[in-house]
Design a protein around this motif. Structure first.
Motif, short mmCIF file in Angstrom:
data_model
loop_
_atom_site.label_atom_id
_atom_site.label_comp_id
_atom_site.label_asym_id
_atom_site.label_seq_id
_atom_site.Cartn_x
_atom_site.Cartn_y
_atom_site.Cartn_z
N ASN A 586 -42.89 11.07 41.31
CA ASN A 586 -43.56 9.79 41.58
C ASN A 586 -43.53 9.45 43.07
O ASN A 586 -43.85 8.33 43.46
CB ASN A 586 -42.92 8.66 40.76
CG ASN A 586 -41.42 8.53 41.01
OD1 ASN A 586 -40.92 8.89 42.07
ND2 ASN A 586 -40.70 8.03 40.02
N SER A 587 -43.14 10.44 43.90
CA SER A 587 -43.11 10.27 45.37
C SER A 587 -42.26 9.07 45.79
O SER A 587 -42.58 8.37 46.76
CB SER A 587 -44.54 10.14 45.94
OG SER A 587 -45.26 11.33 45.72
N GLU A 588 -41.18 8.88 45.03
CA GLU A 588 -40.38 7.67 45.27
C GLU A 588 -38.99 7.85 44.66
O GLU A 588 -38.83 8.57 43.67
CB GLU A 588 -41.08 6.49 44.62
CG GLU A 588 -40.48 5.13 44.90
CD GLU A 588 -41.30 4.00 44.28
OE1 GLU A 588 -40.80 2.87 44.23
OE2 GLU A 588 -42.45 4.27 43.84
N LEU A 589 -38.01 7.21 45.28
CA LEU A 589 -36.72 7.05 44.62
C LEU A 589 -36.86 5.82 43.72
O LEU A 589 -36.43 4.72 44.05
CB LEU A 589 -35.60 6.87 45.65
CG LEU A 589 -35.37 8.07 46.59
CD1 LEU A 589 -34.36 7.71 47.67
CD2 LEU A 589 -34.91 9.28 45.81
N GLY A 590 -37.50 6.03 42.57
CA GLY A 590 -37.97 4.93 41.74
C GLY A 590 -36.87 4.02 41.24
O GLY A 590 -37.04 2.79 41.17
N LYS A 591 -35.72 4.59 40.89
CA LYS A 591 -34.63 3.76 40.38
C LYS A 591 -34.12 2.82 41.48
O LYS A 591 -33.77 1.67 41.21
CB LYS A 591 -33.51 4.63 39.86
CG LYS A 591 -32.33 3.86 39.30
CD LYS A 591 -31.29 4.78 38.68
CE LYS A 591 -30.12 3.98 38.10
NZ LYS A 591 -29.37 3.26 39.14
N ILE A 592 -34.09 3.30 42.71
CA ILE A 592 -33.60 2.47 43.81
C ILE A 592 -34.60 1.37 44.13
O ILE A 592 -34.22 0.22 44.40
CB ILE A 592 -33.31 3.34 45.05
CG1 ILE A 592 -32.38 4.50 44.67
CG2 ILE A 592 -32.70 2.50 46.16
CD1 ILE A 592 -31.09 4.08 43.99
N SER A 593 -35.87 1.70 44.08
CA SER A 593 -36.89 0.66 44.27
C SER A 593 -36.72 -0.44 43.23
O SER A 593 -36.79 -1.64 43.54
CB SER A 593 -38.30 1.25 44.14
OG SER A 593 -38.53 2.23 45.11
N LYS A 594 -36.47 -0.03 42.00
CA LYS A 594 -36.29 -1.00 40.91
C LYS A 594 -35.06 -1.87 41.15
O LYS A 594 -35.09 -3.09 40.94
CB LYS A 594 -36.14 -0.23 39.59
CG LYS A 594 -36.07 -1.09 38.35
CD LYS A 594 -36.02 -0.21 37.10
CE LYS A 594 -35.93 -1.04 35.83
NZ LYS A 594 -35.86 -0.18 34.63
N GLU A 595 -33.98 -1.27 41.64
CA GLU A 595 -32.76 -2.03 41.92
C GLU A 595 -32.98 -3.00 43.07
O GLU A 595 -32.45 -4.13 43.06
CB GLU A 595 -31.61 -1.08 42.22
CG GLU A 595 -31.12 -0.31 41.01
CD GLU A 595 -29.97 0.62 41.34
OE1 GLU A 595 -29.59 0.69 42.52
OE2 GLU A 595 -29.46 1.28 40.41
N GLN A 596 -33.74 -2.56 44.08
CA GLN A 596 -34.03 -3.47 45.19
C GLN A 596 -34.81 -4.68 44.71
O GLN A 596 -34.49 -5.83 45.07
CB GLN A 596 -34.81 -2.72 46.28
CG GLN A 596 -33.95 -1.73 47.06
CD GLN A 596 -34.76 -0.90 48.04
OE1 GLN A 596 -35.94 -0.64 47.84
NE2 GLN A 596 -34.11 -0.46 49.11
N ARG A 597 -35.81 -4.44 43.87
CA ARG A 597 -36.59 -5.56 43.35
C ARG A 597 -35.76 -6.49 42.48
O ARG A 597 -35.85 -7.71 42.59
CB ARG A 597 -37.80 -5.04 42.56
CG ARG A 597 -38.92 -4.50 43.42
CD ARG A 597 -40.19 -4.25 42.61
NE ARG A 597 -40.02 -3.18 41.65
CZ ARG A 597 -40.33 -1.91 41.87
NH1 ARG A 597 -40.83 -1.56 43.04
NH2 ARG A 597 -40.15 -1.00 40.94
N SER A 598 -34.94 -5.91 41.61
CA SER A 598 -34.15 -6.75 40.70
C SER A 598 -33.07 -7.52 41.45
O SER A 598 -32.61 -8.56 40.99
CB SER A 598 -33.51 -5.88 39.60
OG SER A 598 -32.54 -5.01 40.15
#
Length: 658
Positions: A586-598
């Protein structure tokens, strides 16, 4: 010795070495400086007596008197090519010369007949490893472990050991950790001193916290330069003190067979890391000692709970109308006994994430994974339960076992009992022994609800929900639910599945429905990059143990995890490993993006720039397929699994559809 009594070893062709040049050649295992000057050829010992600099990498220099000298490239020491003598003032009288002849255009060096191999300290220790059942070494050969590496090579040549040369020492440690998790037997990882040894630490911590037996064999600088700051000299005993249960230097005066025996006994009994540190100069010391053996060193592993605890457990279970069993990774070797107990009670079996797959989701009493990576089925049954029987679970926050429930916890390690909070009945004993002791005494009350029937209802609800999610499309890639539905349909039931960390792993826990597969993960450490090196370890186990023979290895990661050890795909190619890697990109550290948003942080620096990983796999010599359309998933995965060798399926996924 007369020339006819020598072994004449071909080392090259006259065109390989122009006039006025020197070159390193090898005759058998002897390193030689070959020189060609003024129409003359000569051969001498390649190692400068100063610091063993490679004379063959030096040059031919003319002195003020017009005489030719071979000059060492490291510190400029000179030697006469024809006599081996220095011009004066050096500590050594000169270099050894070797007879040389040219036959036609081919160059030959004369060596004395090869003497019988003299048994060394590391021969004794490598033989001891074999006697204790070590079957596999992962590592990198380098300048401070050459003596040890040669002892390992001799065992490999005999067919007593298998060796995998990796590209990064961290991968060796992860491979050994996964091998131990799968088999319960220690594999070894081999490194040089300094950075090679420290590169092991992350993988060794993974082994330590997940209780996997591993043997770390680390080279070290020579004993004479310990301490003052020699090249690659670090205090390895201190560096490995926290991560290992056993860490000792191998000295000339050590009892070498006993030292290796203690290291392996520690790894096996404590299910932990054992480290041996091999100074360079000790590795080739001669030894006449016998190798160590495990006979008389290990006892049985069964621990029977006390009669009082067993009686209380039976009483509590027979009084419960809605018991559930939490099956943890610690019960992996006795899962059949746990399932037999569940069947006697009609009790749903919830697994921890590390225990995923220990009971197939196709079993009538399976409720899937409990916790953050789990199913709503498992959560519902935990909430409704009036008794939780926890077998081999550590009560990690990720699992989320409700502490306010009535709980029976069984573990063979007393420190794990009630470690984070009190439990109603802590039982010290081996889990299989506990199950066997009570299975004939427990029963399902006549007025207990039909939890098996409720499981059917709950699975129907959850599968309908999963099907609805398949229709979600954010326009950025394939839903992870579609990936794991396809894999659930296609994965061989006896496959071994190493998984990574991140959104891909959460989705795997939630959506993949195991039907007998064995799953490996970096549990407590949760280290990104685990899955591909773990696949190397799992594949090696399929070669070393009959019970795993022929089983397919299918590893899973995101693009962030694969990038950590991507070059180990070439290791899989080199050794012809039958590994399929499923890569959710997904060209992303998706779990970390999710944690940043939450956490109400801005999303920052989690985007990744990737190549085509499928093309990369093909460039490495493997099979690679890139998938952008859900309709292509099944064919792509099926082709990759069918491929006999390393294969990779790169699936473009949406980071928000997990």
């Amino acid at each position: 010795m007369d020339a006819q009594d020598l072994d004449w070893i071909k080392v090259g062709h006259v065109k390989d070495l122009p006039e006025g040049r020197v070159k390193t050649v090898t005759a058998r295992t002897t390193s030689i400086c070959l020189s060609h000057f003024e129409g003359q050829w000569a051969a001498m010992d390649n190692h400068c007596p100063h610091q063993r600099g490679p004379l063959g990498e030096g040059s031919i220099e003319k002195g003020s008197d017009g005489k030719c000298w071979i000059r060492c490239p490291w510190h400029g020491w000179d030697f006469d090519p024809l006599t081996g003598t220095p011009p004066g003032g050096h500590e050594d009288s000169g270099q050894k010369l070797y007879p040389l002849r040219i036959d036609g255009d081919e160059i030959y060096i004369g060596l004395d007949p090869e003497p019988p191999h003299e048994r060394t300290v590391t021969d004794v220790m490598a033989e001891t490893m074999v006697n204790w059942g070590v079957k596999r070494v992962f590592g990198m050969v380098g300048h401070s472990n050459l003596g040890l590496a040669d002892a390992i090579r001799r065992q490999v040549d005999k067919g007593a050991l298998g060796y995998i040369g990796i590209r990064h020492e961290g991968a060796a440690a992860f491979a050994a950790s996964a091998y131990g998790k799968l088999t319960g037997k220690p594999a070894a990882c081999l490194t040089i001193a300094g950075p090679g040894a420290t590169n092991l630490l992350t993988g060794l911590w993974d082994a330590k916290v997940d209780r996997s037996p591993v043997l770390a064999l680390t080279g070290q600088v020579q004993t004479q330069v310990f301490g003052p700051g020699a090249f690659q000299d670090i205090d390895l005993k201190s560096a490995f003190e926290a991560v290992s249960k056993f860490s000792q230097p191998v000295l000339s005066t050590s009892n070498h067979a006993e030292l290796m025996s203690l290291a392996l006994k520690t790894a096996l009994v404590e299910r932990d890391v054992a480290n041996l540190i091999f100074p360079d100069d000790v590795q080739t010391n001669p030894s006449s000692r016998e190798a160590g053996k495990p006979e008389g060193r290990l006892g049985g592993t069964g621990i029977t709970p006390s009669g009082e605890d067993l009686a209380k457990a039976v009483e509590m279970i027979n009084a419960a109308k809605r018991p559930v069993i939490v099956l943890g990774y610690g019960a992996k070797d006795v899962r059949d006994k746990v399932v037999a107990l569940a069947e006697k009670l009609g009790a749903p079996v919830l697994t921890t994430f590390k225990g995923k797959g220990l009971i197939p989701d196709t079993h009538p009493l399976a409720a899937g994974v409990l916790g953050r990576s789990g199913t709503p089925i498992a959560s519902w049954f935990m909430n409704e339960a009036d008794l939780i029987v926890s077998l081999g679970s550590s009560f990690a926050n990720h699992t989320g076992i409700a502490p306010y429930k009535t709980i029976i916890q069984v573990d063979f390690e007393r420190m794990q009992l009630g470690k984070f909070h009190l439990v109603t009945l802590p039982v010290w004993g081996e889990i299989g022994t506990f199950c066997e002791a009570i299975v004939d005494q427990v029963l399902k009350p006549a007025d207990a609800p039909d939890q098996a029937g409720e499981l059917v209802e709950r699975w129907t609800i959850w599968r309908a929900e999963k099907d609805l999610r398949l229709s979600e499309d954010g326009g950025r890639g394939i839903h992870s639910a579609a990936v794991f539905k396809a894999l659930s349909d296609l994965c061989p039931p006896d496959a071994i599945i190493p998984v990574d960390v991140g959104n891909n792993t959460y989705s795997f826990g939630r959506y993949f429905e195991p039907c007998g597969q064995r799953i490996l993960m970096s549990g407590y450490l949760g280290s990104i990059g685990f899955s591909l090196p773990a696949a190397l370890g799992a594949w090696s186990a399929t070669q070393d143990f009959e019970e795993f023979r022929g089983r397919k290895v299918i590893s899973i990661s995101g693009d962030g995890g694969f990038g950590q050890y991507a070059m180990e795909f070439t290791t899989a190619v080199k050794y012809g490993m039958d590994i399929t890697h499923i890569l959710l990109n997904n060209s992303e550290l998706g779990k970390i993006s999710k944690e940043q948003r939450s956490g109400e942080w801005p999303v920052w620096e989690t985007n990744l720039t990737n190549p085509s990983f499928a093309a990369f796999a093909r460039l490495c010599g493997g099979h690679g397929h890139r998938v952008t359309d859900p309709a292509e998933l099944k064919d792509a995965i099926a082709d990759a699994i069918a491929h006999n060798g390393p294969s990779l399926v790169e699936i473009i996924t949406d980071a928000d559809l997990v």
